[in-house]
Design an enzyme around this catalytic site. Structure first.
Site, PDB file in Angstrom:
ATOM      1  N   SER A  37       0.876  -1.191  -0.012  1.00  0.00           N
ATOM      2  CA  SER A  37      -0.075  -0.057   0.101  1.00  0.00           C
ATOM      3  C   SER A  37       0.947   1.190   0.001  1.00  0.00           C
ATOM      4  CB  SER A  37      -0.959  -0.016   1.260  1.00  0.00           C
ATOM      5  OG  SER A  37      -1.865  -0.764   1.199  1.00  0.00           O
ATOM      6  N   GLU A  44      -0.167  18.543  -6.965  1.00  0.00           N
ATOM      7  CA  GLU A  44      -1.558  18.635  -7.234  1.00  0.00           C
ATOM      8  C   GLU A  44      -2.566  17.540  -6.847  1.00  0.00           C
ATOM      9  OE1 GLU A  44       1.446  17.800  -9.025  1.00  0.00           O
ATOM     10  OE2 GLU A  44       1.708  19.513 -10.368  1.00  0.00           O
ATOM     11  N   SER A  45      -2.236  17.105  -6.007  1.00  0.00           N
ATOM     12  CA  SER A  45      -3.129  16.051  -5.108  1.00  0.00           C
ATOM     13  C   SER A  45      -2.325  14.802  -4.704  1.00  0.00           C
ATOM     14  CB  SER A  45      -4.521  15.662  -5.604  1.00  0.00           C
ATOM     15  OG  SER A  45      -5.201  17.029  -5.607  1.00  0.00           O
ATOM     16  N   HIS A  50      -3.027   0.046  -3.911  1.00  0.00           N
ATOM     17  CA  HIS A  50      -2.955  -1.195  -2.866  1.00  0.00           C
ATOM     18  C   HIS A  50      -2.890  -2.181  -3.983  1.00  0.00           C
ATOM     19  CE1 HIS A  50      -3.904   1.718  -0.064  1.00  0.00           C
ATOM     20  NE2 HIS A  50      -4.761   2.287  -0.830  1.00  0.00           N
ATOM     21  N   CYS A  65      -4.788  17.965 -10.168  1.00  0.00           N
ATOM     22  CA  CYS A  65      -5.388  19.078 -10.255  1.00  0.00           C
ATOM     23  C   CYS A  65      -4.692  19.918 -11.260  1.00  0.00           C
ATOM     24  CB  CYS A  65      -5.426  20.069  -9.021  1.00  0.00           C
ATOM     25  SG  CYS A  65      -6.195  19.505  -7.533  1.00  0.00           S
TER      26      CYS A  65
END
Lengths: 120, 120
Positions: A37, A44-45, A50, A65
């Site tokens: 994970s 940008e985020s 996973h 973004c």
């Protein structure tokens, strides 16, 4: 690949670059007996992954973004690196401000199956 | 709250506990002039948040696995801590194996608006 935390971490950071995003920090974890994970926080985020090696499945998010980024480039790069035979994608546009000052999100592409046999 | 990276990081880790999940590692970043991005990797997948203080908006994901977790508890906790007046949620069930060995995901709840004025 799905069990190698260093390889997956490196791959997801490169995926961020493929999207023309800027990695800031990341956090990855290798589970026992298997599975990885992890998340790359980008300017940008974020990108997340996973993996379930026992079933050959990985769930990934490519959240970006700005007009300069292309999350699909990251998605396609990651799927190719994982050797995915099929990829099922859903696009969600988030943080859309409406006239009343509230925000909404729109699920724009649901269950778009990509056959990747040729590129895998 | 939306600009304080330590407060947001602490809040998201507590949200994981509210979901009965087990935090493993996390990565948070404070943007200049404002905004926070971060992820808590949990034993059961991850929680993420991105805040836009300038518009009073935050986008959060509560991705959990297993029957013992309740992502909605984390979601409601986080919204309350942020003082959200409204919360728009979409539930996605992921990694559903079908008979042919392929995996799918299902968007089960779209655009469910919660009015939180009473608890904010």
């Amino acid at each position: 690949m799905l069990t190698d935390v260093d390889a997956v971490s490196d791959m997801m950071e490169k995926a961020a670059l493929e999207a023309n995003a800027t990695p800031i920090t990341k956090a990855f974890h290798r589970f026992q007996p298997q599975g990885v994970s992890g998340v790359v926080v980008i300017q940008e985020s974020h990108l997340s992954i996973h993996t379930w090696p026992e079933t050959g499945y990985a769930a990934m998010d490519f959240y970006t973004c700005g007009d300069h980024t292309d999350p699909w480039a990251a998605c396609e790069y990651a799927a190719k690196q994982l050797g995915a035979k099929t990829m099922l994608t859903t696009e969600v546009k988030r943080g859309i401000e409406s006239a009343n000052g509230r925000f909404t999100h729109v699920v724009t592409t649901d269950h778009d199956v990509h056959e990747l046999a040729k590129i895998a």
